[in-house]
Scaffold this motif. Sequence first.
Motif, PDB file in Angstrom:
ATOM      1  N   LEU A  54       0.839  -1.201   0.000  1.00  0.00           N
ATOM      2  CA  LEU A  54       0.000   0.000   0.000  1.00  0.00           C
ATOM      3  C   LEU A  54       0.869   1.244   0.000  1.00  0.00           C
ATOM      4  O   LEU A  54       0.484   2.298   0.485  1.00  0.00           O
ATOM      5  CB  LEU A  54      -0.906   0.016   1.237  1.00  0.00           C
ATOM      6  CG  LEU A  54      -2.043  -0.986   1.256  1.00  0.00           C
ATOM      7  CD1 LEU A  54      -2.778  -0.914   2.586  1.00  0.00           C
ATOM      8  CD2 LEU A  54      -3.001  -0.740   0.120  1.00  0.00           C
ATOM      9  N   ARG A  82      -5.317  -8.056  -3.299  1.00  0.00           N
ATOM     10  CA  ARG A  82      -6.494  -7.569  -2.564  1.00  0.00           C
ATOM     11  C   ARG A  82      -7.147  -8.695  -1.781  1.00  0.00           C
ATOM     12  O   ARG A  82      -7.657  -8.504  -0.692  1.00  0.00           O
ATOM     13  CB  ARG A  82      -7.510  -6.983  -3.540  1.00  0.00           C
ATOM     14  CG  ARG A  82      -7.169  -5.604  -4.011  1.00  0.00           C
ATOM     15  CD  ARG A  82      -8.420  -4.850  -4.414  1.00  0.00           C
ATOM     16  NE  ARG A  82      -9.134  -5.475  -5.503  1.00  0.00           N
ATOM     17  CZ  ARG A  82      -8.884  -5.237  -6.784  1.00  0.00           C
ATOM     18  NH1 ARG A  82      -7.929  -4.393  -7.112  1.00  0.00           N
ATOM     19  NH2 ARG A  82      -9.575  -5.830  -7.732  1.00  0.00           N
ATOM     20  N   ARG A  85      -5.139  -9.107   1.389  1.00  0.00           N
ATOM     21  CA  ARG A  85      -5.307  -8.025   2.360  1.00  0.00           C
ATOM     22  C   ARG A  85      -6.609  -8.187   3.120  1.00  0.00           C
ATOM     23  O   ARG A  85      -7.642  -8.385   2.510  1.00  0.00           O
ATOM     24  CB  ARG A  85      -5.365  -6.671   1.654  1.00  0.00           C
ATOM     25  CG  ARG A  85      -4.062  -6.127   1.214  1.00  0.00           C
ATOM     26  CD  ARG A  85      -4.266  -4.734   0.643  1.00  0.00           C
ATOM     27  NE  ARG A  85      -3.223  -4.458  -0.320  1.00  0.00           N
ATOM     28  CZ  ARG A  85      -3.440  -4.025  -1.547  1.00  0.00           C
ATOM     29  NH1 ARG A  85      -4.665  -3.804  -1.952  1.00  0.00           N
ATOM     30  NH2 ARG A  85      -2.433  -3.822  -2.360  1.00  0.00           N
ATOM     31  N   PHE A  93      -3.519   0.702  12.309  1.00  0.00           N
ATOM     32  CA  PHE A  93      -2.696   1.892  12.118  1.00  0.00           C
ATOM     33  C   PHE A  93      -2.520   2.679  13.397  1.00  0.00           C
ATOM     34  O   PHE A  93      -3.178   2.440  14.407  1.00  0.00           O
ATOM     35  CB  PHE A  93      -3.322   2.780  11.046  1.00  0.00           C
ATOM     36  CG  PHE A  93      -3.393   2.112   9.703  1.00  0.00           C
ATOM     37  CD1 PHE A  93      -2.302   2.120   8.858  1.00  0.00           C
ATOM     38  CD2 PHE A  93      -4.549   1.455   9.303  1.00  0.00           C
ATOM     39  CE1 PHE A  93      -2.362   1.497   7.633  1.00  0.00           C
ATOM     40  CE2 PHE A  93      -4.616   0.833   8.071  1.00  0.00           C
ATOM     41  CZ  PHE A  93      -3.520   0.849   7.238  1.00  0.00           C
ATOM     42  N   ASN A 101     -13.795   5.448   9.003  1.00  0.00           N
ATOM     43  CA  ASN A 101     -14.578   6.374   8.180  1.00  0.00           C
ATOM     44  C   ASN A 101     -15.649   7.053   9.039  1.00  0.00           C
ATOM     45  O   ASN A 101     -16.491   6.373   9.622  1.00  0.00           O
ATOM     46  CB  ASN A 101     -15.223   5.592   7.030  1.00  0.00           C
ATOM     47  CG  ASN A 101     -15.839   6.511   6.010  1.00  0.00           C
ATOM     48  OD1 ASN A 101     -16.215   7.634   6.316  1.00  0.00           O
ATOM     49  ND2 ASN A 101     -15.947   6.040   4.789  1.00  0.00           N
TER      50      ASN A 101
ATOM     51  N   VAL B 130      -9.511  10.458 -10.061  1.00  0.00           N
ATOM     52  CA  VAL B 130      -8.912   9.130 -10.230  1.00  0.00           C
ATOM     53  C   VAL B 130      -7.660   9.224 -11.102  1.00  0.00           C
ATOM     54  O   VAL B 130      -6.655   8.571 -10.851  1.00  0.00           O
ATOM     55  CB  VAL B 130      -9.938   8.149 -10.826  1.00  0.00           C
ATOM     56  CG1 VAL B 130      -9.270   6.859 -11.258  1.00  0.00           C
ATOM     57  CG2 VAL B 130     -11.027   7.852  -9.800  1.00  0.00           C
ATOM     58  N   ARG B 134      -2.718  13.051 -14.619  1.00  0.00           N
ATOM     59  CA  ARG B 134      -2.468  12.381 -15.892  1.00  0.00           C
ATOM     60  C   ARG B 134      -3.336  12.986 -16.988  1.00  0.00           C
ATOM     61  O   ARG B 134      -4.125  13.892 -16.748  1.00  0.00           O
ATOM     62  CB  ARG B 134      -2.709  10.885 -15.732  1.00  0.00           C
ATOM     63  CG  ARG B 134      -1.539  10.230 -14.986  1.00  0.00           C
ATOM     64  CD  ARG B 134      -1.736   8.753 -14.821  1.00  0.00           C
ATOM     65  NE  ARG B 134      -2.625   8.460 -13.692  1.00  0.00           N
ATOM     66  CZ  ARG B 134      -3.211   7.271 -13.509  1.00  0.00           C
ATOM     67  NH1 ARG B 134      -3.032   6.318 -14.392  1.00  0.00           N
ATOM     68  NH2 ARG B 134      -3.967   7.066 -12.462  1.00  0.00           N
ATOM     69  N   ARG B 228      -6.957   4.562   3.542  1.00  0.00           N
ATOM     70  CA  ARG B 228      -5.897   3.552   3.621  1.00  0.00           C
ATOM     71  C   ARG B 228      -6.411   2.312   4.358  1.00  0.00           C
ATOM     72  O   ARG B 228      -6.133   1.184   3.969  1.00  0.00           O
ATOM     73  CB  ARG B 228      -4.700   4.154   4.361  1.00  0.00           C
ATOM     74  CG  ARG B 228      -3.432   3.356   4.215  1.00  0.00           C
ATOM     75  CD  ARG B 228      -2.299   4.029   4.946  1.00  0.00           C
ATOM     76  NE  ARG B 228      -2.676   4.299   6.332  1.00  0.00           N
ATOM     77  CZ  ARG B 228      -1.943   5.003   7.179  1.00  0.00           C
ATOM     78  NH1 ARG B 228      -0.815   5.530   6.780  1.00  0.00           N
ATOM     79  NH2 ARG B 228      -2.345   5.200   8.415  1.00  0.00           N
ATOM     80  N   ALA B 231      -8.342   0.315   2.015  1.00  0.00           N
ATOM     81  CA  ALA B 231      -7.470  -0.432   1.109  1.00  0.00           C
ATOM     82  C   ALA B 231      -6.878  -1.641   1.832  1.00  0.00           C
ATOM     83  O   ALA B 231      -6.745  -2.718   1.252  1.00  0.00           O
ATOM     84  CB  ALA B 231      -6.364   0.473   0.579  1.00  0.00           C
ATOM     85  N   SER B 236     -11.734  -3.186  -3.419  1.00  0.00           N
ATOM     86  CA  SER B 236     -11.246  -2.774  -4.733  1.00  0.00           C
ATOM     87  C   SER B 236     -11.312  -1.255  -4.862  1.00  0.00           C
ATOM     88  O   SER B 236     -12.101  -0.611  -4.168  1.00  0.00           O
ATOM     89  CB  SER B 236     -12.080  -3.423  -5.822  1.00  0.00           C
ATOM     90  OG  SER B 236     -13.333  -2.789  -5.879  1.00  0.00           O
ATOM     91  N   PRO B 237     -10.495  -0.682  -5.732  1.00  0.00           N
ATOM     92  CA  PRO B 237     -10.471   0.783  -5.878  1.00  0.00           C
ATOM     93  C   PRO B 237     -11.852   1.371  -6.159  1.00  0.00           C
ATOM     94  O   PRO B 237     -12.187   2.441  -5.643  1.00  0.00           O
ATOM     95  CB  PRO B 237      -9.533   1.003  -7.065  1.00  0.00           C
ATOM     96  CG  PRO B 237      -8.668  -0.199  -7.100  1.00  0.00           C
ATOM     97  CD  PRO B 237      -9.491  -1.333  -6.590  1.00  0.00           C
ATOM     98  N   ARG B 243     -17.788   4.002  -1.947  1.00  0.00           N
ATOM     99  CA  ARG B 243     -18.315   3.870  -0.595  1.00  0.00           C
ATOM    100  C   ARG B 243     -17.603   4.771   0.404  1.00  0.00           C
ATOM    101  O   ARG B 243     -18.213   5.326   1.308  1.00  0.00           O
ATOM    102  CB  ARG B 243     -18.216   2.414  -0.151  1.00  0.00           C
ATOM    103  CG  ARG B 243     -19.052   2.128   1.087  1.00  0.00           C
ATOM    104  CD  ARG B 243     -18.932   0.685   1.488  1.00  0.00           C
ATOM    105  NE  ARG B 243     -19.446  -0.236   0.459  1.00  0.00           N
ATOM    106  CZ  ARG B 243     -19.140  -1.524   0.423  1.00  0.00           C
ATOM    107  NH1 ARG B 243     -18.333  -2.041   1.321  1.00  0.00           N
ATOM    108  NH2 ARG B 243     -19.632  -2.305  -0.521  1.00  0.00           N
ATOM    109  N   HIS B 244     -16.295   4.902   0.261  1.00  0.00           N
ATOM    110  CA  HIS B 244     -15.560   5.622   1.299  1.00  0.00           C
ATOM    111  C   HIS B 244     -15.181   7.044   0.901  1.00  0.00           C
ATOM    112  O   HIS B 244     -15.154   7.927   1.737  1.00  0.00           O
ATOM    113  CB  HIS B 244     -14.314   4.836   1.695  1.00  0.00           C
ATOM    114  CG  HIS B 244     -14.630   3.591   2.456  1.00  0.00           C
ATOM    115  ND1 HIS B 244     -14.819   3.575   3.813  1.00  0.00           N
ATOM    116  CD2 HIS B 244     -14.835   2.328   2.041  1.00  0.00           C
ATOM    117  CE1 HIS B 244     -15.107   2.345   4.208  1.00  0.00           C
ATOM    118  NE2 HIS B 244     -15.123   1.565   3.147  1.00  0.00           N
ATOM    119  N   ARG B 247     -18.783   9.564  -0.660  1.00  0.00           N
ATOM    120  CA  ARG B 247     -19.756  10.006   0.332  1.00  0.00           C
ATOM    121  C   ARG B 247     -19.203  11.129   1.196  1.00  0.00           C
ATOM    122  O   ARG B 247     -19.887  12.086   1.513  1.00  0.00           O
ATOM    123  CB  ARG B 247     -20.146   8.806   1.200  1.00  0.00           C
ATOM    124  CG  ARG B 247     -20.974   9.205   2.368  1.00  0.00           C
ATOM    125  CD  ARG B 247     -22.191   8.361   2.537  1.00  0.00           C
ATOM    126  NE  ARG B 247     -22.948   8.878   3.652  1.00  0.00           N
ATOM    127  CZ  ARG B 247     -23.532   8.116   4.549  1.00  0.00           C
ATOM    128  NH1 ARG B 247     -23.493   6.822   4.428  1.00  0.00           N
ATOM    129  NH2 ARG B 247     -24.201   8.662   5.533  1.00  0.00           N
TER     130      ARG B 247
END
Lengths: 332, 328
Positions: A54, A82, A85, A93, A101, B130, B134, B228, B231, B236-237, B243-244, B247
Amino acid sequence: MAAPLLKVDNLTVRFPTTEPVSRLSFEVGEGETLAIVGESGSGKSLTALALMQLLPRSAKIPNGRIEFAGRDLFGLDQKAMRNLRGREIAMIFQEPMTSLNPVLTIGRQITEVLTLHEGIRGKAARSRAIELLNLVRIPDPQRRIDDYPHQLSGGMRQRVMIAIAVACRPRLLIADEPTTALDVTIQAQVLDLLDTLRRELSMAVVLITHDLGVVAQWADKVVVMYAGRKVEQALPGALFRTPLHPYTRGLLAASPRLKTNLHYRDARLTEIPGSIVSAAGEKGCPFRPRCAVARDSCAHFVPDLVEVSEDRLVACPYSFIPEVAHGAAFGL
Amino acid sequence: MSTLTRIGRTFRRTAIQAVPTVLGIVVLNFFLLQLAPGDAADVMAGEAGSATVETMAALRQRFGLDNPLLVQLFNYLYNLAHFSLGFSPRYGMPVADLIGQRLPGTLLLMAVALTIAIALGLVLGSLMAVFSGRLPDRLLSVVSLLFYSIPGFWIGLMLIVLFSVKLGWLPSGGSGTIGSNLTGLAGLWDKVRYMILPALSLALFYVAIYARLTRAAMLEVQSQDYVRTAAAKGLSPTVITIRHVLRNALIPITTMAGMHVGGMLGGAVVVETVYSWPGLGRLAFEAVMGRDFTVLLGILLLSSLLVIVANATVDLLHAWLDPRIGVR
């Protein structure tokens, strides 16, 4: 001896201008607690993030190998990683205040990982989450599960983080300074909890800390890091009895120890002069600018890790010389 | 505390605050409008070509324009207390009916425009976040900057040139085909065809704002510790983003959207004029030109109510989106 659960070999993490982790190697056996110690900036947290893969996008891993349960982590694709993890490798952490969140209930954040990895949904997920809250000793979990993070104290939030981490019974738990942000009484409770869970769930723990007291009490094995390198590795007893590397000696001298009944009025704690910033760009031993026993030769080469005895490695060729080993330099 | 109690509390607070606000707006607007030279009688006389002093006096007396200022204000407030917005001297009908005819058109236009703006802005902003730094981000940044800096009336005219004049795909103005008597799906499609261009020209400016805001908010949220954590759970990204990140990023965006409702009413005047859309904006414009202050006061009162309702909605949305809000 059986193959270790986690084997890190020659890991290097590089940013465009710096190399915060260089050629780091260590192993963690099944159910073992490895403590990684070092001051801020020694590369501990980046090592942890590298294990989870990460790292920030700008970080590169030019060489090294991480093997987990026989699998090469760098050889896995994103999806496989993934899948690992949260299920087999979990992490908690440093900052419980910001690691959850704020707009989702803690129940939602726990069930999320259950649904993802074990396909448990709805009522079943909820009751499993209550079990987990119970496991991490949160009182009144039936009610607490609908709380938002801001309704919980720091210690409670870290317990929730632990509940999330152990939800899928991982084989390896990485705890990145899990108690740094908590007050002392809560610290002991949280570490106790971690240790109990480690035994109950038979997981291995990589405990990253700068608190030597934590190391003494909870670690099976200690790696001391300085400026991205491993400078010493030992069993905790041996480390505290006879610290070898000048940096380790400095760290020990700089921490108060209860056994000696030392009071701040009786004697000053020593400090390691200088700062870790001086290691940047150092050609020789990174600790040389701060080392009390440095010689001229230290400026020319990076000392290799030498196996002193079983389970004991040190990266200072002068650490065996009697006057150094007796710690004259630090007044031990 | 449950979400419902929180929302209820926020609602009550807003309602109590609304009453003095509305009263202040009415009184302030009343005096401000008196600063404009002339009154409805002057304009009507001017349009008729000539008028005697007696006719003028009769006109003024009929509409109560000869009363002292404070009496006029009192009369207006008296009417208001009886839920009447007064009578328009120019249109010869109650203001409430007049506004009632025009309001649905404007509300529809605004709602569609705001929906387009938020939806498109969120999508573009998420894409920009995202791909931050770039190529897609750079390109979209330029596009949003263009939308942001081009005035609405020009976009409106250019859209007409392209889609109505050159391509002939969409009508250039109005709100429905006159005398077509379409019903059902065909009728709806007819309405939609007339809606597309005005709504788009009103929305594009706001698309740019929301896209840039979404980008900034999402980049800000992406660097938060809990992302983090997400993750580290193995999500998944895409799930992390929706969701995180999204919102949490929605909170500043809803704030802006609430503030824009008032601004959109102003923008609607221009767009309604360009597309001859029969809405409140054009009515307001005509009322100003005709010095028809009763109508204007009614519209101002209504738009202030609209802003208050929009703010309350944003407060409610916040209370729903962010559990930390509304606990105080």
